[in-house]
Design a protein around this motif. Structure first.
Motif, PDB file in Angstrom:
ATOM      1  N   MET A   1       0.845  -1.198   0.000  1.00 43.84           N
ATOM      2  CA  MET A   1       0.000   0.000   0.000  1.00 43.84           C
ATOM      3  C   MET A   1       0.882   1.250   0.000  1.00 43.84           C
ATOM      4  N   SER A   2       0.578   2.199  -0.910  1.00 44.30           N
ATOM      5  CA  SER A   2       1.362   3.423  -0.997  1.00 44.30           C
ATOM      6  C   SER A   2       1.071   4.332   0.187  1.00 44.30           C
ATOM      7  N   ILE A   3       1.925   5.346   0.361  1.00 47.53           N
ATOM      8  CA  ILE A   3       1.758   6.285   1.466  1.00 47.53           C
ATOM      9  C   ILE A   3       0.428   7.033   1.343  1.00 47.53           C
ATOM     10  N   ARG A   4       0.099   7.432   0.112  1.00 51.87           N
ATOM     11  CA  ARG A   4      -1.158   8.163  -0.095  1.00 51.87           C
ATOM     12  C   ARG A   4      -2.368   7.289   0.263  1.00 51.87           C
ATOM     13  N   GLU A   5      -2.332   6.040  -0.169  1.00 54.94           N
ATOM     14  CA  GLU A   5      -3.436   5.133   0.164  1.00 54.94           C
ATOM     15  C   GLU A   5      -3.519   4.880   1.665  1.00 54.94           C
ATOM     16  N   GLU A   6      -2.346   4.777   2.295  1.00 53.04           N
ATOM     17  CA  GLU A   6      -2.310   4.562   3.742  1.00 53.04           C
ATOM     18  C   GLU A   6      -2.924   5.738   4.492  1.00 53.04           C
ATOM     19  N   LEU A   7      -2.588   6.950   4.055  1.00 49.46           N
ATOM     20  CA  LEU A   7      -3.109   8.152   4.712  1.00 49.46           C
ATOM     21  C   LEU A   7      -4.620   8.296   4.515  1.00 49.46           C
ATOM     22  N   LYS A   8      -5.139   7.704   3.452  1.00 54.86           N
ATOM     23  CA  LYS A   8      -6.584   7.761   3.208  1.00 54.86           C
ATOM     24  C   LYS A   8      -7.334   6.619   3.893  1.00 54.86           C
ATOM     25  N   SER A   9      -6.582   5.699   4.463  1.00 54.02           N
ATOM     26  CA  SER A   9      -7.190   4.523   5.078  1.00 54.02           C
ATOM     27  C   SER A   9      -7.796   4.864   6.444  1.00 54.02           C
ATOM     28  N   ARG A  10      -9.005   4.415   6.655  1.00 54.54           N
ATOM     29  CA  ARG A  10      -9.670   4.617   7.952  1.00 54.54           C
ATOM     30  C   ARG A  10      -8.950   3.843   9.050  1.00 54.54           C
ATOM     31  N   GLN A  11      -8.455   2.659   8.725  1.00 58.71           N
ATOM     32  CA  GLN A  11      -7.768   1.835   9.707  1.00 58.71           C
ATOM     33  C   GLN A  11      -6.501   2.518  10.211  1.00 58.71           C
ATOM     34  N   PHE A  12      -5.796   3.212   9.312  1.00 56.48           N
ATOM     35  CA  PHE A  12      -4.573   3.913   9.694  1.00 56.48           C
ATOM     36  C   PHE A  12      -4.865   4.966  10.766  1.00 56.48           C
ATOM     37  N   TRP A  13      -5.868   5.805  10.516  1.00 56.40           N
ATOM     38  CA  TRP A  13      -6.189   6.873  11.467  1.00 56.40           C
ATOM     39  C   TRP A  13      -6.811   6.317  12.737  1.00 56.40           C
ATOM     40  N   ARG A  14      -7.465   5.175  12.630  1.00 49.61           N
ATOM     41  CA  ARG A  14      -7.994   4.503  13.816  1.00 49.61           C
ATOM     42  C   ARG A  14      -6.849   4.065  14.727  1.00 49.61           C
ATOM     43  N   CYS A  15      -5.783   3.575  14.138  1.00 48.72           N
ATOM     44  CA  CYS A  15      -4.612   3.169  14.911  1.00 48.72           C
ATOM     45  C   CYS A  15      -3.930   4.374  15.554  1.00 48.72           C
ATOM     46  N   VAL A  16      -3.791   5.447  14.788  1.00 55.27           N
ATOM     47  CA  VAL A  16      -3.158   6.661  15.319  1.00 55.27           C
ATOM     48  C   VAL A  16      -3.970   7.218  16.491  1.00 55.27           C
ATOM     49  N   LEU A  17      -5.283   7.247  16.333  1.00 59.04           N
ATOM     50  CA  LEU A  17      -6.151   7.740  17.403  1.00 59.04           C
ATOM     51  C   LEU A  17      -6.060   6.844  18.640  1.00 59.04           C
ATOM     52  N   ALA A  18      -5.927   5.549  18.424  1.00 55.90           N
ATOM     53  CA  ALA A  18      -5.787   4.617  19.551  1.00 55.90           C
ATOM     54  C   ALA A  18      -4.519   4.899  20.335  1.00 55.90           C
ATOM     55  N   GLU A  19      -3.429   5.196  19.631  1.00 58.09           N
ATOM     56  CA  GLU A  19      -2.176   5.523  20.316  1.00 58.09           C
ATOM     57  C   GLU A  19      -2.283   6.838  21.085  1.00 58.09           C
ATOM     58  N   LEU A  20      -2.951   7.827  20.494  1.00 55.91           N
ATOM     59  CA  LEU A  20      -3.142   9.105  21.179  1.00 55.91           C
ATOM     60  C   LEU A  20      -3.982   8.921  22.449  1.00 55.91           C
ATOM     61  N   ALA A  21      -5.118   8.229  22.313  1.00 54.26           N
ATOM     62  CA  ALA A  21      -6.011   8.032  23.459  1.00 54.26           C
ATOM     63  C   ALA A  21      -5.346   7.162  24.524  1.00 54.26           C
ATOM     64  N   GLY A  22      -4.656   6.121  24.099  1.00 53.52           N
ATOM     65  CA  GLY A  22      -4.004   5.229  25.051  1.00 53.52           C
ATOM     66  C   GLY A  22      -2.931   5.935  25.859  1.00 53.52           C
ATOM     67  N   THR A  23      -2.105   6.742  25.182  1.00 50.68           N
ATOM     68  CA  THR A  23      -1.053   7.469  25.891  1.00 50.68           C
ATOM     69  C   THR A  23      -1.641   8.520  26.814  1.00 50.68           C
ATOM     70  N   LEU A  24      -2.697   9.187  26.367  1.00 52.27           N
ATOM     71  CA  LEU A  24      -3.377  10.174  27.218  1.00 52.27           C
ATOM     72  C   LEU A  24      -3.871   9.514  28.510  1.00 52.27           C
ATOM     73  N   ILE A  25      -4.502   8.355  28.379  1.00 52.05           N
ATOM     74  CA  ILE A  25      -5.023   7.660  29.563  1.00 52.05           C
ATOM     75  C   ILE A  25      -3.885   7.215  30.476  1.00 52.05           C
ATOM     76  N   LEU A  26      -2.854   6.611  29.897  1.00 53.18           N
ATOM     77  CA  LEU A  26      -1.744   6.099  30.695  1.00 53.18           C
ATOM     78  C   LEU A  26      -1.063   7.218  31.475  1.00 53.18           C
ATOM     79  N   VAL A  27      -0.729   8.313  30.789  1.00 52.19           N
ATOM     80  CA  VAL A  27      -0.039   9.424  31.450  1.00 52.19           C
ATOM     81  C   VAL A  27      -0.921  10.065  32.514  1.00 52.19           C
ATOM     82  N   SER A  28      -2.206  10.218  32.222  1.00 52.13           N
ATOM     83  CA  SER A  28      -3.125  10.805  33.203  1.00 52.13           C
ATOM     84  C   SER A  28      -3.205   9.948  34.465  1.00 52.13           C
ATOM     85  N   VAL A  29      -3.272   8.631  34.285  1.00 51.45           N
ATOM     86  CA  VAL A  29      -3.354   7.725  35.432  1.00 51.45           C
ATOM     87  C   VAL A  29      -2.078   7.797  36.271  1.00 51.45           C
ATOM     88  N   ILE A  30      -0.921   7.771  35.609  1.00 52.55           N
ATOM     89  CA  ILE A  30       0.351   7.807  36.340  1.00 52.55           C
ATOM     90  C   ILE A  30       0.508   9.121  37.102  1.00 52.55           C
TER      91      ILE A  30
END
Length: 276
Positions: A1-30
């Protein structure tokens, strides 16, 4: 999959959002568990347990989405072992750092008016020095990431065990081991968020170099020397940027064939013994 196709992928942004939310929760808890009471600061066990329990829950929440890495050091270890491509690595790193800043900001808003938030920042112990703190960050992150790679290897081979618990216990152990020397960061994003908010950058490099170096050493050590699919061909393929999945699949197939052969030989010997 090319970079452009990856950036248009819903799954890609779902993963990025998961990392953002997960780190936010972890840091807040600590940081929440590190908040001092009016009488005294919390003992080291309190934020260590909070981090470990949070890690267990995050693996269940986001493990099937992005892997619940929530740590730049872990992400870079996956990059170096070619389990993650460069685009996702950079995206995850940015999401993790942003999540840590947002999590730190949320905790900073609930602090008393006269508080500077200095307790949120990772510091080198006055009883030690930066070199000792660096060594403990390397060691503690090494054992954490080594456990993460082992759990991932077992999951890939469908070995049934509570892998998320092992990761949580390892995180607790690492923070307890390094806490009195380096305050037990093991996560550059966790150190970055409070540092940006408070402007306290003393020895901040320790909490990037230590965890990243420890994580990369752990990832490379397990993946190319201890994993079930480890082989010299796999290491060479990684160094020469060849397709590592082909070599890994072949290695796993040989390992499975060897296991089947050994089982058959044991069954044959048992049958012969029974006849005698």
């Amino acid at each position: 999959m090319s970079i452009r196709e990856e950036l248009k992928s819903r799954q890609f942004w779902r993963c990025v959002l998961a990392e953002l939310a997960g780190t936010l929760i972890l840091v807040s808890v600590i940081l929440g568990a590190s908040f001092p009471s009016q009488e005294k600061a919390p003992c080291l066990l309190q934020p260590a347990l909070a981090a470990g329990l949070s890690a267990v829950s995050l693996v269940h929440c986001f493990g099937d989405i992005s892997g619940a890495q929530v740590n730049p050091a872990v992400t870079l270890a996956f990059l170096c072992t070619r389990k993650l491509d460069f685009l996702r690595c950079i995206s995850y790193l940015l999401a993790q750092c942003l999540g840590a800043m947002l999590g730190s900001g949320l905790l900073y808003l609930v602090l008393p008016v006269n508080s500077t938030g200095g307790h949120m920042v990772n510091r080198v112990s006055v009883a030690g020095n930066a070199g000792q703190a660096l060594g403990m960050e390397i060691f503690s992150t090494f054992q954490l990431v080594f456990t993460i790679f082992a759990v991932e290897d077992h999951r890939r081979r469908e070995v049934g065990e509570p892998g998320s618990l092992a990761i949580g216990f390892s995180l607790v152990a690492g923070i307890l081991a390094a806490g009195n020397i380096s305050s037990g960061s093991l996560n550059p994003a966790r150190s970055l968020g409070p540092a940006i908010l408070t402007g306290i950058w003393e020895h901040h490099w320790v909490f990037w170099i230590g965890p990243v170096l420890g994580a990369v050493l752990a990832g490379v050590s397990y993946e190319f020397f201890f994993a079930s699919s480890a082989s010299r061909e796999k290491l060479i393929a990684c160094i020469t940027c060849k397709d590592i999945e082909i070599v890994e699949t072949a290695s796993v197939s040989r390992s499975s064939l060897s296991t089947v052969t050994q089982t058959a030989m044991r069954a044959k010997q048992a049958h012969k013994h029974d006849n005698n």
